[in-house]
Design a protein around this motif. Structure first.
Motif, mmCIF file in Angstrom:
data_model
loop_
_atom_site.group_PDB
_atom_site.id
_atom_site.type_symbol
_atom_site.label_atom_id
_atom_site.label_comp_id
_atom_site.label_asym_id
_atom_site.label_seq_id
_atom_site.Cartn_x
_atom_site.Cartn_y
_atom_site.Cartn_z
ATOM 1 N N GLN A 101 -6.408 -13.468 -4.606
ATOM 2 C CA GLN A 101 -6.147 -12.179 -4.104
ATOM 3 C C GLN A 101 -6.916 -11.445 -4.953
ATOM 4 O OE1 GLN A 101 -4.381 -11.256 -1.376
ATOM 5 N NE2 GLN A 101 -4.071 -13.220 -0.819
ATOM 6 N N GLN A 140 -6.084 -4.963 -5.466
ATOM 7 C CA GLN A 140 -5.195 -4.723 -4.310
ATOM 8 C C GLN A 140 -3.894 -5.173 -4.685
ATOM 9 O OE1 GLN A 140 -6.567 -7.225 -0.935
ATOM 10 N NE2 GLN A 140 -4.909 -7.112 0.056
ATOM 11 N N PRO A 193 0.799 -0.240 -1.427
ATOM 12 C CA PRO A 193 0.632 0.599 -0.535
ATOM 13 C C PRO A 193 -0.559 1.456 -0.571
ATOM 14 C CG PRO A 193 2.784 0.772 -0.910
ATOM 15 C CD PRO A 193 2.195 0.071 -2.033
ATOM 16 N N TRP A 206 -3.364 0.675 -1.356
ATOM 17 C CA TRP A 206 -4.700 -0.073 -0.955
ATOM 18 C C TRP A 206 -4.924 0.032 0.438
ATOM 19 C CZ3 TRP A 206 -8.287 -2.689 -3.199
ATOM 20 C CH2 TRP A 206 -9.161 -3.566 -2.449
ATOM 21 N N GLU A 207 -4.111 0.142 1.318
ATOM 22 C CA GLU A 207 -4.188 0.546 2.617
ATOM 23 C C GLU A 207 -4.557 2.070 2.932
ATOM 24 O OE1 GLU A 207 -4.084 -1.659 4.754
ATOM 25 O OE2 GLU A 207 -3.388 -3.282 3.716
ATOM 26 N N SER A 208 -3.957 2.981 2.208
ATOM 27 C CA SER A 208 -4.213 4.360 2.375
ATOM 28 C C SER A 208 -5.473 4.755 1.518
ATOM 29 C CB SER A 208 -2.979 5.158 1.779
ATOM 30 O OG SER A 208 -2.656 5.201 0.729
ATOM 31 N N GLY A 209 -5.761 4.233 0.820
ATOM 32 C CA GLY A 209 -6.971 4.553 -0.124
ATOM 33 C C GLY A 209 -6.630 5.884 -1.139
#
Length: 765
Positions: A247, A251, A256, A258-261
Motif C-alpha cells: 500500500q 495513503q 480520509p 487521501w480522498e479529499s486531498g
C-alpha cells in the motif's frame, strides 16, 4: 605492592589474576619437566634420599600454589581482596625458595659443567614463568628475583664472574619483560571488558527497542509503497500485515484526507522529503488511524542497492500522541489561567508588547486597562474560596463577552484582570470599553443560591503616550487603578502624571512614618464621651495624631490607611495602647479610655500580650480599657478576630463596635460576642437631625437591640443642641461629638475634669 587511590583496582586485580587457573596445567608441566631435569643432574652427586626429599618439598609447594590458583577461577567476575593477592605472592616465594636448594647443593657438590646445565634449566623455568603468567608480574618477579639472585651468588662464590654477569643480565631482562608483558595483558583485558560491556548495552537497547510498544520499523520501495511490514508497524496502523504490504505509505497514514486531498501540512512535508529522497529525523506528522487523530514521530534514511541505485526508504517511528498532548497542555498552562480560561499575565504582557510595537510602527495608540473587583474580598472571606472561584469564573465570562477583535482580556491574578486594546487611536473608545466593563461586572451574580454584588474599578494607560515599554505602561495603569480604588471604586480613571507624583509622595510618607516612632512624632489626642442625661464625662477616645518633621501635620485619613497597608499599624497601635493606658491612670477612677484597634492588630499573634503589657506597665485596671473595632475586622479572619476579642474580654476589658451599620451585616457577631458598646455612626445622627426617616428608624432599632442585649449605645458626631436633644429622645445612653469637645491634648482632657468639678460645686451652691 599497593593500589592507587583512583580507579577500581580491586576489579582490575581480578582481571589480572583470572589467568592463573587457565595457565595452571602449563605451569605444572613446566615445573615437572624442570624438576626431572634438575633431579637427573643431582643424581650421582647427591644422595638419592636428599633428591627425593627435595622433590617432595617441590610437590608440596606446587600443591599449595595450585589450591590458591583454583580459588581464583572467578576472579574476573568479582573484586579481589588484598589477602588473596598476598597468598598468591607467598606461594611464588615458597616455590622459589624450594628451587634455591638445588643451587646451594650445586655450589657444594657439582662441577662447573653441571652447574651450567642446572642454570640452563632454571633459566628456562624463569622464562616459562614470565610467559605463562603475564597477568601476575609480582609472582614472576619474586620467583625470578629469588632464583636468579641465588644463581648469581652461586657463580660469584665459585669464581665464575662472567657467568654471574650473564645471569644478572638475564634476570633483569626477564623482570623487565614480565612488567611490560603485564602492562600489555592488563590493557588487553580492560579493552576486552569494555567491549563486552558495550555489547551487553547494545543488546539490551535492541531488546528494549524490539519489545517496546511505542516504536516500530518501516520501509518503503522506490514507488513509496510499504514493504517488509513489521508486526509493530501493523499494530500502530491498526491493520493486518497482509493488508498493509504494497500500500502507498502516505495513503495509509492520511486516512480520509487521501480522498479529499485536504492533507495536514506535516503530511505535505513528509511527502516532499520522500520525493526528494533526503534523510529526515524526528519528523512530527499528524496521522489518522481508524478515524482517530494521532501524532507520529518518524525518522528515515534512503537505502541503496549493491549498484548504488535508490531502493526506497528505511526508518523507525513512534507514536508520540500522549507526549504531544502533554506538551500542548503545558503550553496552555503556561499561557492561560486554569480557573477562568483567560490569558494569564505572561500572555497579556506579550500581547501588550505586540500592541506597543504595532502602535510605534503605524503611529497609532494602544491602551492597557487594569481591572480590580470591588468587595470581592468580602465575598471570599465570608462565603469561602469555592464560592469566590465560581464568582471569578462568572466575572471572566462576562468580561469575555465585552471583547471585540480589537481587545484581549486576561487575568493578572487574584481578583485582578486586564484588557489590551490594540488600536486605541480613538481615546473615547477606551472610556467606552471601561464603562461597559464596569456596568456589566456590577450586575448581580447568582452563585450557589447566593445573590452576590461586586463592582469593578478600572485604571487605564495609553501607549506610547503614557509609556513606551510594557513595564511602564502596566505600572501607570496600576497607579490609575489605585486612584480609582482610593476614590471608592466602581469608577474608571486614566493615568495622569500627577498620579506618579502622588505615588512618590506616598512612598516618601511611608519612609517617614517608619521613623516617626523613633522620633516621637506621634501624639495622642482625646475626645470626651459623656452621659446623655447628666453630661458627665464617662470616657475618652484616644486618637493618634502625626506631626512629621518632613511633611508637617499629616491627616489621620491619609496616614492611617497607609499604616494598615504597610502593617506599620501594629507597632503604632502598641504605642497608642501604652500611652493611652499611662494617661488614663491620671483620670478619676471610673473614667474609661477607648482605643481603636485595626484588623491587622487583631490578626497579630502578640496583640493580646501587648494589651496585658500595657495594663501591667501603667497599672490601669482592665475594666477601664475599652477596645473599639469596626465591622470590617470580621471579613478577613473572623475566627482569629473573635478569639482575640474573647481573650480581651476575659481580661475584663470592654469591646465597642464602632461605625455600626455602615459596613457589612454584623448581627451574627452581635449574637456571638458580648460587646459592651455599640457606636452609632455620625452619618445616621446627622440624617436623623434633618428628619430623615430611615436614619431615625435605624437609630431606634439599634438602641432597642442594644438594650435587649444589655449593651450600651454611643451616638457619634453630635455637634448641635438640636442633635443632642434628638439623641436623648431616641434613647442613646452616651454621646460623643464636637458639641462636648473636639479631640484635645492630654492636659486639656485632664482640665475637663476640673471644670466638671467646678460646675458641680456651683450647682450645689
Amino acid at each position: 605492592m599497593t593500589d592507587p587511590g583512583d580507579g577500581d583496582w580491586a576489579r582490575l586485580r581480578g582481571l589480572q589474576y583470572s589467568c592463573l587457573p587457565r595457565a595452571m596445567a602449563s605451569r605444572l608441566c613446566a615445573q615437572s619437566l624442570a624438576a626431572l631435569a634438575a633431579a637427573s643432574l643431582l643424581l650421582g652427586h647427591v644422595p638419592v634420599l636428599l633428591t627425593l626429599a627435595w622433590l617432595a618439598l617441590l610437590c608440596g609447594s606446587l600443591y599449595f600454589g595450585t589450591r590458591i590458583d583454583r580459588s581464583l577461577h572467578d576472579a574476573d567476575r568479582r573484586r579481589l581482596s588484598s589477602g588473596e593477592v598476598n597468598r598468591q605472592t607467598l606461594s611464588s616465594i615458597v616455590n622459589a625458595l624450594v628451587w634455591v636448594l638445588p643451587i646451594a647443593v650445586a655450589s657444594l657438590f657439582l662441577d662447573p659443567e653441571t652447574r651450567l646445565k642446572l642454570w640452563t634449566v632454571l633459566a628456562m623455568l624463569m622464562t616459562a614463568s614470565a610467559i605463562l603468567l603475564p597477568g601476575v608480574p609480582m609472582g614472576t618477579l619474586m620467583f625470578t628475583g629469588i632464583v636468579g639472585g641465588a644463581s648469581v651468588v652461586s657463580f660469584l662464590v665459585a669464581g665464575m664472574f662472567d657467568m654471574a654477569m650473564v645471569a644478572t643480565a638475564f634476570v633483569l631482562t626477564v623482570c623487565l619483560g614480565a612488567v611490560e608483558g603485564a602492562k600489555r595483558f592488563l590493557q588487553a583485558k580492560v579493552a576486552e571488558a569494555g567491549m563486552v560491556e558495550k555489547s551487553e548495552v547494545v543488546s539490551l537497547l535492541l531488546r528494549e527497542y524490539e519489545e517496546g510498544e511505542a516504536d516500530w520499523l518501516w520501509q518503503i520501495d522506490p514507488a513509496r509503497r510499504v514493504r517488509g511490514v513489521s508486526p509493530r508497524f501493523a499494530f500502530a496502523l491498526g491493520m493486518d500485515t497482509a493488508e498493509i504490504d504494497g500500500q502507498p505509505f502516505v495513503q495509509l497514514v492520511a486516512g480520509p484526507a487521501w480522498e479529499s486531498g485536504q492533507f495536514h501540512s506535516s503530511l505535505h512535508d513528509l511527502a516532499e522529503r520522500l520525493k526528494r529522497r533526503e534523510s529526515f529525523s524526528n519528523l512530527l506528522i499528524r496521522v489518522t488511524i481508524n478515524g482517530n487523530l494521532r501524532w507520529w514521530e518518524l525518522s528515515g534514511t534512503p537505502k541503496l542497492d549493491e549498484h548504488a541505485n535508490f531502493d526506497g526508504f528505511r526508518g523507525v517511528g513512534s507514536d508520540v500522541t500522549e507526549q504531544r498532548e502533554s506538551s500542548d497542555k503545558i503550553a496552555y498552562l503556561a499561557s492561560y489561567d486554569t480557573l477562568t480560561g483567560l490569558p494569564n499575565r505572561m500572555m497579556l504582557t506579550e500581547g501588550l508588547g505586540d500592541a506597543l510595537k504595532y502602535a510605534e510602527q503605524w503611529r497609532t495608540r494602544c491602551a492597557f486597562l487594569m481591572i480590580d473587583l470591588d468587595r470581592f474580598k468580602a465575598v471570599n472571606d465570608t462565603l469561602g474560596h469555592l464560592i469566590g472561584d465560581q464568582l471569578l469564573a462568572k466575572v471572566s465570562s462576562r468580561l469575555r463577552e465585552q471583547m471585540s477583535e480589537n481587545e484581549v482580556c486576561g487575568r493578572l491574578g487574584g481578583d485582578e484582570f486586564a484588557v489590551v486594546i490594540r488600536d486605541a487611536t480613538d481615546l473615547s473608545r477606551v472610556e467606552r470599553v471601561a464603562e461597559r466593563i464596569i456596568a456589566r461586572l456590577s450586575e448581580p451574580y447568582e452563585v450557589d443560591h447566593h445573590t452576590l454584588y461586586v463592582g469593578a474599578s478600572v485604571g487605564s494607560a495609553v501607549g506610547p503616550r503614557d509609556g513606551n515599554t510594557v513595564e511602564t505602561l502596566m505600572r501607570n495603569a496600576d497607579l490609575a487603578l489605585y486612584r480609582a480604588k482610593d476614590g471608592g471604586g466602581n469608577a474608571h480613571y486614566t493615568y495622569e502624571p500627577a498620579l506618579h507624583a502622588h505615588a512618590e509622595e506616598r512612598r516618601k510618607l511611608e519612609f517617614s512614618m517608619r521613623r516617626a516612632l523613633e522620633r516621637n512624632e506621634f501624639v495622642l489626642h482625646y475626645q470626651p464621651v459623656v452621659d446623655a442625661e447628666s453630661e458627665r464625662i464617662l470616657s475618652f477616645e484616644a486618637l493618634v495624631r502625626w506631626n512629621s518633621n518632613e511633611h508637617g501635620f499629616v491627616s489621620p485619613g491619609k496616614f492611617i490607611p497607609l499604616a494598615e497597608d504597610t502593617r506599620l499599624i501594629v507597632p503604632i497601635g502598641e504605642w497608642v495602647l501604652r500611652e493611652a493606658c499611662h494617661e488614663a491612670v491620671n483620670w478619676p477612677g471610673d473614667t474609661k479610655v477607648a482605643v481603636n484597634v485595626s484588623g491587622e492588630q487583631l490578626l497579630d499573634p502578640s496583640f493580646v500580650g501587648s494589651v496585658v503589657s500595657a495594663l501591667a506597665a501603667s497599672g490601669l485596671p482592665a475594666h477601664r480599657l475599652e477596645v473599639e473595632v469596626t465591622e470590617s475586622i470580621f471579613l478577613r479572619d473572623a475566627t482569629m478576630a473573635r478569639t482575640a476579642l474573647e481573650n480581651i474580654m476575659a481580661l475584663g476589658c470592654g469591646v465597642a463596635l464602632d461605625d455600626f451599620g455602615t459596613g457589612y451585616s454584623s448581627l451574627g457577631y452581635l449574637r456571638r460576642l458580648r460587646f459592651s458598646t455599640i457606636k452609632v455612626d455620625r452619618s445616621f445622627v446627622q440624617g436623623a437631625a434633618t428628619g430623615n426617616p430611615e436614619s431615625l428608624a435605624i437609630i431606634r432599632a439599634v438602641v432597642a437591640m442594644a438594650d435587649s442585649l444589655e449593651m450600651s449605645t454611643t451616638a457619634e458626631g453630635v455637634e448641635t443642641e438640636a442633635e443632642l436633644q434628638m439623641i436623648r429622645e431616641l434613647g442613646c445612653r452616651k454621646i460623643q461629638g464636637f458639641f462636648f469637645g473636639r479631640p484635645m491634648p492630654a492636659n486639656e482632657a485632664s482640665a475637663l475634669f476640673r471644670q466638671w468639678d467646678l460646675r458641680q460645686s456651683g450647682s450645689a451652691a
